[in-house]
Design an enzyme around this catalytic site. Structure first.
Site, PDB file in Angstrom:
ATOM      1  N   HIS A 126       0.857  -1.189   0.000  1.00 34.93           N
ATOM      2  CA  HIS A 126       0.000   0.000   0.000  1.00 34.93           C
ATOM      3  C   HIS A 126       0.893   1.239   0.000  1.00 34.93           C
ATOM      4  O   HIS A 126       1.867   1.314   0.756  1.00 34.93           O
ATOM      5  CB  HIS A 126      -0.892   0.000   1.249  1.00 34.93           C
ATOM      6  CG  HIS A 126      -1.647   1.272   1.461  1.00 34.93           C
ATOM      7  ND1 HIS A 126      -1.302   2.203   2.422  1.00 34.93           N
ATOM      8  CD2 HIS A 126      -2.729   1.793   0.820  1.00 34.93           C
ATOM      9  CE1 HIS A 126      -2.140   3.216   2.383  1.00 34.93           C
ATOM     10  NE2 HIS A 126      -3.018   3.005   1.421  1.00 34.93           N
ATOM     11  N   HIS A 172       1.679  11.099  -2.285  1.00 36.47           N
ATOM     12  CA  HIS A 172       0.441  10.903  -1.554  1.00 36.47           C
ATOM     13  C   HIS A 172      -0.308  12.223  -1.567  1.00 36.47           C
ATOM     14  O   HIS A 172       0.094  13.179  -0.919  1.00 36.47           O
ATOM     15  CB  HIS A 172       0.747  10.452  -0.122  1.00 36.47           C
ATOM     16  CG  HIS A 172      -0.431   9.824   0.547  1.00 36.47           C
ATOM     17  ND1 HIS A 172      -0.462   9.537   1.891  1.00 36.47           N
ATOM     18  CD2 HIS A 172      -1.617   9.407   0.069  1.00 36.47           C
ATOM     19  CE1 HIS A 172      -1.612   8.979   2.205  1.00 36.47           C
ATOM     20  NE2 HIS A 172      -2.324   8.893   1.106  1.00 36.47           N
TER      21      HIS A 172
END
Length: 498
Positions: A126, A172
């Protein structure tokens, strides 16, 4: 050699000396009992005795007497007076030494690898590009390389326009993480994809790009991976290919452009109607409501443009969407997305189409309360990806068992983290030669005579009860008695972790 405690002399106040006994760990009673059972009347374990012990107790059926003699020769320094065999101390040292590892050397891939991808648990990362926490750590290709070297088979990349809007970065979204160029990540994946396993690597893309940049990504991916890139002949797959047929291939998985944009618009509409704050996915960049990484209101506020300018830009965007790169769409081998209509629609099984569905750990837990059997049915043909909830900003992880017991193939973990959950994940994928694919148990893959599906919430009897004693170094041990491992335990899992 005597097993009596050794002594050490210390100076005290410069005028006298004291002698202290050094504690030497003593073999536990169970080890003593085994030693006496497999040694001669004189208390010596010869090569023949040691071979019997290794065959009958440790199940090393292929061990030879020459090999056991070599073990004894390697421990002669502990048995000065017993050159022909092991005494209790040397036997104890052998059991906990490097020459007797807790896991036998890997037997290689031994499971059937000719079934569809949906029949396997897959080692999944992830936010694979993050070096630390989810808010402010650097983005880099280094954690991607490390993950691939460990055998991870699914790499996640969040792709965004760079500052000048003419290239693609990995970062991110809506956090303080520093970006890394997409091309750098792709080049590292190509170099390290198959160093630990020859089985396929899946790249899941969280796409936040405009159509022109999607076309640029298509060009990057095809030029970087060339012939090892798997592109299906038809736009949608009726069944996933097998790991065997995809050896040394790269697979792209993301939402097709049209479905991606529709999902964003629907989500933004729902949130504006309900007046609720953004959920886990939106808050941490997984599901943003517009291509620019914020709501329309955010964009208006930050840009300083008026309503007419914004309307003009929206019309322009709509026109460009119609010309989304066909090359980009053709890259997508595993289609992802969430259908409209909630969890019931998400879990519908289509007879002529397979896809990937992503749920956060919280969403899975909530869905499992009511729709456990439906989730299992969905994962028999389709792929379910589970990812950490957005509040895990320290890159912690969750219990993977709830995903595995419902058949979820891609239980995505923060590989840069640490702790018991991650050790559990790493132990799981030591199985099957460490290839990154572990076959799911048959009861999760088959239906019963009346089309019955395994119910994860059913109170079923345990198939096996194990009593496990774990020795922590020399002398310390923990006794786990009456430990139950029931039938939803993945194959080889507990034996390897314990």
């Amino acid at each position: 050699m005597s097993s009596k405690p050794k002594k050490q002399t210390y100076s005290v106040c410069f005028c006298c000396r004291r002698r202290f006994k050094l504690g030497v760990s003593e073999a536990p009673p169970e080890i003593k009992e085994l030693y006496h059972r497999y040694s001669d009347e004189g208390g010596i374990m010869t090569a023949s005795h040691l071979r019997s012990f290794l065959i009958e107790v440790q199940k090393e059926e292929k061990i030879t007497e020459e090999e056991t003699q070599a073990i004894i020769d390697g421990h002669k320094h502990l048995s000065i007076f017993h050159r022909k065999g092991l005494n209790l101390e040397s036997f104890f040292k052998f059991l906990f030494g490097d020459t007797n590892p807790p896991l036998l050397p890997s037997t290689g891939v031994h499971q059937d690898m000719s079934l569809p991808l949906s029949h396997y648990y897959i080692f999944t990362g992830h936010n694979s590009y993050l070096t630390g926490n989810q808010l402010s750590s650097d983005c880099s290709d280094a954690p991607i390389i490390k993950a691939l070297q460990r055998g991870v088979r699914v790499i996640e990349l969040d792709i965004w326009p760079n500052d000048s809007k003419d290239d693609v970065d990995v970062l991110h979204g809506m956090t303080l993480t520093t970006p890394v160029a997409l091309i750098k990540c792709l080049m590292s994946i190509k170099e390290y994809a198959f160093v630990a396993s020859e089985y396929p690597v899946v790249i899941t893309l969280e796409d936040h790009l405009t159509p022109d940049l999607q076309a640029k990504v298509a060009q990057m991916v095809t030029q970087t991976f060339g012939d090892i890139l798997f592109c299906p002949t038809s736009e949608t797959l009726k069944e996933f290919p097998s790991p065997d047929s995809l050896k040394k291939r790269i697979i792209i998985s993301t939402k097709p452009p049209k479905e991606y944009l529709e999902a964003k618009e629907e989500k933004e509409k729902e949130e504006s109607q309900k007046g609720k704050p953004l959920g886990d996915e939106e808050a941490w960049g997984k599901e943003v409501p517009s291509l620019r990484g914020g709501t329309i209101a955010d964009y208006k506020q930050n840009s300083g443009i008026d309503e007419d300018d914004l309307k003009e830009e929206e019309d322009s965007d709509e026109a460009s969407r119609q010309n989304t790169s066909d090359d980009y769409r053709r890259l997508i081998a595993i289609h992802a997305g969430k259908p409209k209509g909630g969890i019931v629609e998400c879990l519908k099984v289509e007879p002529d189409k397979v896809r990937r569905l992503s749920l956060s750990e919280s969403q899975l837990e909530k869905a499992a309360e009511t729709y456990g059997k439906e989730i299992v049915r969905f994962t028999q043909q389709n792929i379910l990806r589970v990812y950490p909830k957005g509040t895990r900003i320290t890159s912690s992880n969750y219990n993977p068992l709830i995903g595995w017991m419902h058949g979820a193939q891609m239980v995505a973990f923060n590989m840069q983290g640490y702790g018991r959950s991650l050790w559990l994940m790493q132990g799981m994928f030591k199985a099957n030669g460490g290839c990154g694919f572990v076959k799911k148990p048959d009861f999760l893959l088959k239906t019963g005579p009346n089309n019955e599906i395994f119910d994860p919430k059913a109170n079923l009897p345990s198939k096996t009860t194990l009593k496990v004693t774990v020795y922590m170094g020399e002398g310390w041990y923990y006794d786990f008695k009456h430990t139950h491992f029931d039938q939803f335990s993945p194959p080889d899992f507990y034996a390897r972790v314990c």
